[in-house]
Design an enzyme around this catalytic site. Structure first.
Site, short mmCIF file in Angstrom:
data_model
loop_
_atom_site.label_atom_id
_atom_site.label_comp_id
_atom_site.label_asym_id
_atom_site.label_seq_id
_atom_site.Cartn_x
_atom_site.Cartn_y
_atom_site.Cartn_z
N ARG A 37 -33.22 11.59 7.41
CA ARG A 37 -33.17 11.60 5.69
C ARG A 37 -32.05 10.36 5.63
NH1 ARG A 37 -29.50 16.67 3.70
NH2 ARG A 37 -27.56 15.46 4.11
N ASP A 90 -29.78 15.83 19.15
CA ASP A 90 -28.22 16.24 18.66
C ASP A 90 -27.19 15.14 19.13
OD1 ASP A 90 -25.61 17.07 18.23
OD2 ASP A 90 -26.27 19.19 18.53
N ASN A 117 -26.16 6.12 13.68
CA ASN A 117 -25.93 6.22 11.78
C ASN A 117 -25.70 8.01 11.61
OD1 ASN A 117 -26.92 6.14 8.93
ND2 ASN A 117 -28.17 7.71 9.98
N SER A 169 -17.34 3.53 7.52
CA SER A 169 -17.30 3.78 6.05
C SER A 169 -16.10 3.17 5.33
CB SER A 169 -17.13 5.27 5.92
OG SER A 169 -16.89 5.59 4.48
N TYR A 182 -12.78 13.49 7.76
CA TYR A 182 -13.71 12.53 7.54
C TYR A 182 -13.14 10.97 7.54
CZ TYR A 182 -17.67 9.80 5.89
OH TYR A 182 -18.96 9.09 5.85
N LYS A 186 -13.95 8.25 10.60
CA LYS A 186 -14.60 6.74 10.51
C LYS A 186 -13.80 5.71 10.73
CE LYS A 186 -18.80 7.95 8.87
NZ LYS A 186 -19.72 7.72 9.78
N1 LIG Z 1 -23.68 8.04 1.52
C1 LIG Z 1 -22.49 7.40 1.49
O1 LIG Z 1 -22.17 7.21 0.60
C2 LIG Z 1 -21.79 7.12 2.85
C3 LIG Z 1 -20.66 6.36 2.67
C4 LIG Z 1 -19.91 5.76 3.74
C5 LIG Z 1 -20.73 6.11 5.10
N2 LIG Z 1 -21.64 6.84 5.22
C6 LIG Z 1 -22.24 7.29 6.75
O2 LIG Z 1 -23.46 6.67 6.89
C7 LIG Z 1 -24.30 7.47 7.62
C8 LIG Z 1 -25.54 7.86 7.08
O3 LIG Z 1 -25.05 8.57 5.86
P1 LIG Z 1 -26.08 9.19 4.59
O4 LIG Z 1 -25.69 9.01 3.59
O5 LIG Z 1 -27.45 8.85 5.07
O6 LIG Z 1 -26.05 10.72 5.11
P2 LIG Z 1 -27.17 12.08 5.06
O7 LIG Z 1 -26.14 13.18 4.99
O8 LIG Z 1 -28.15 11.87 4.07
O9 LIG Z 1 -27.86 11.90 6.65
C9 LIG Z 1 -27.18 11.98 7.72
C10 LIG Z 1 -28.22 12.54 8.77
O10 LIG Z 1 -27.49 12.72 9.76
C11 LIG Z 1 -28.19 13.96 10.59
N3 LIG Z 1 -27.19 14.67 11.44
C12 LIG Z 1 -26.03 15.33 11.33
N4 LIG Z 1 -25.44 15.81 12.39
C13 LIG Z 1 -26.44 15.23 13.23
C14 LIG Z 1 -26.18 15.33 14.71
N5 LIG Z 1 -25.38 16.37 15.33
N6 LIG Z 1 -26.98 14.77 15.64
C15 LIG Z 1 -28.13 14.09 14.90
N7 LIG Z 1 -28.25 13.89 13.57
C16 LIG Z 1 -27.19 14.46 12.69
C17 LIG Z 1 -28.31 14.69 9.33
O11 LIG Z 1 -29.46 15.89 9.81
C18 LIG Z 1 -29.00 13.89 8.47
O12 LIG Z 1 -30.38 13.46 8.57
C19 LIG Z 1 -23.24 8.68 8.13
O13 LIG Z 1 -22.58 8.18 9.21
C20 LIG Z 1 -22.33 8.39 6.97
O14 LIG Z 1 -21.13 9.03 7.24
C21 LIG Z 1 -22.42 7.28 4.04
#
Ligand SMILES: NC(=O)c1ccc[n+]([C@@H]2O[C@H](COP(=O)([O-])OP(=O)(O)OC[C@H]3O[C@@H](n4cnc5c(N)ncnc54)[C@H](O)[C@@H]3O)[C@@H](O)[C@H]2O)c1
Length: 277
Positions: A37, A90, A117, A169, A182, A186
């Site tokens: 997702r 995982d 990611n 991040s 968190y 990061k």
């Molecule tokens: N959304 C934001 O504002 C934001 C900002 C800065 C950084 N990020 C980083 O960007 C990346 C993606 O974020 P997003 O917003 O799409 O998050 P999200 O929560 O929508 O998706 C994260 C995905 O990672 C998967 N996941 C979690 N644990 C896992 C594991 N052990 N093994 C495999 N998959 C696993 C989840 O099932 C999910 O599909 C992340 O690393 C997040 O920390 C996001």
């Protein structure tokens, strides 16, 4: 082509498509972790739209397979599009990376690009942080990057190089209440990226990170659903809007491409300027 905003989007996100084209990426193969997702799913689809075959890994194998099927269906009429496959992976499991490498080689015969990611975003007052929260967050956000990077690097060494992008991040350079776990995870990703780049550079393996600010995904749904939280968040964003996953994809596509072939060990913020505020 315009990516549809999810329901309930406050209308402050620019979902327009990005036109950039890097023809050298056509026919290459990428692995994207956490692609079930959010940004990971969009990265997989947008890379495939531009001719890059992809393996997506996520915790839930069925969900990941469904997302991969949807992506292939969406791209069925797109000339030159790549194909994607989804597998359960995982990232806290040190063996998961090897499964992803093997899947890429079996399905597409090559592997060139890797995106660490997958991430989790816990919040807790410092004194309430539990051992479980620490273990899970560092396990996914930090160990997952190490294990994924190891599997990618072992393979890239055998084929003369490759490109890795880690999702850090803006949190890596910020301190905020309730975010100690968190944000420190990061910060580790950001520094790991530089360490990996220094050590893997002689093997022609580039390693960079992206530092998103507030991006419109499930991870930040709580901000979208709470007007006061959104207003507070936007005071720290000079562009005064949250970002779309597509806007993060722009930086990813550049870093994976040969346009970035002399760039390694750095972090690109995609945050509307929020690291400065
Ligand atoms: N959304 C934001 O504002 C934001 C900002 C800065 C950084 N990020 C980083 O960007 C990346 C993606 O974020 P997003 O917003 O799409 O998050 P999200 O929560 O929508 O998706 C994260 C995905 O990672 C998967 N996941 C979690 N644990 C896992 C594991 N052990 N093994 C495999 N998959 C696993 C989840 O099932 C999910 O599909 C992340 O690393 C997040 O920390 C996001």
């Amino acid at each position: 082509m315009t990516t549809q905003a999810p329901d309930g989007n406050p209308g402050r996100v620019n979902y327009d498509a990005l036109p950039a084209i890097n023809p050298e990426l056509v026919g290459r193969t990428v692995v994207v972790t956490g692609a079930g997702r959010g940004m990971g799913a969009l990265f997989l689809e947008e890379l495939a739209r531009r001719g890059v075959n992809g393996v997506g890994g996520d915790l839930d194998q069925e969900e990941m397979a469904t997302v991969a099927e949807k992506i292939n269906a969406n791209l069925a009429g797109t000339s030159g599009a790549g194909r994607v496959v989804g597998v359960g992976a995982d990232v806290t499991d040190p063996a998961a990376g090897d499964t992803l490498v093997a899947t890429a080689l079996r399905e597409f015969g090559r592997l060139d690009l890797w995106v660490n990611n997958a991430g989790v975003f816990p919040q807790a007052e410092f004194t309430d942080i539990t051992p479980q929260q620490l273990a899970l967050t560092y396990g996914v956000n930090v160990n997952g990057v190490v294990y994924g990077g190891q599997a990618a690097a072992r393979h890239f060494r055998t084929v003369g190089g490759g490109a890795i992008v880690n999702m850090a991040s803006v949190a890596a350079v910020r301190a905020r209440p309730t975010r100690a776990t968190y944000n420190s995870s990061k910060a580790a990703v950001r520094h790991l990226t530089t360490c990996m780049a220094v050590e893997l550079g002689p093997d022609n393996i580039r390693v960079n990170s992206i530092a998103p600010g507030y991006i419109d995904t499930e991870m930040t749904r709580w901000i979208r659903e709470d007007r006061a939280a959104m207003d507070r968040a936007l005071t720290t964003v000079p562009l005064r809007r949250i970002g779309a996953p597509m806007e993060v994809f722009g930086a990813l596509y550049f870093l994976l491409s040969d346009s970035a072939r002399y760039i390694t060990g750095t972090s690109i913020p995609v945050d509307g300027g929020s690291q400065h505020v």
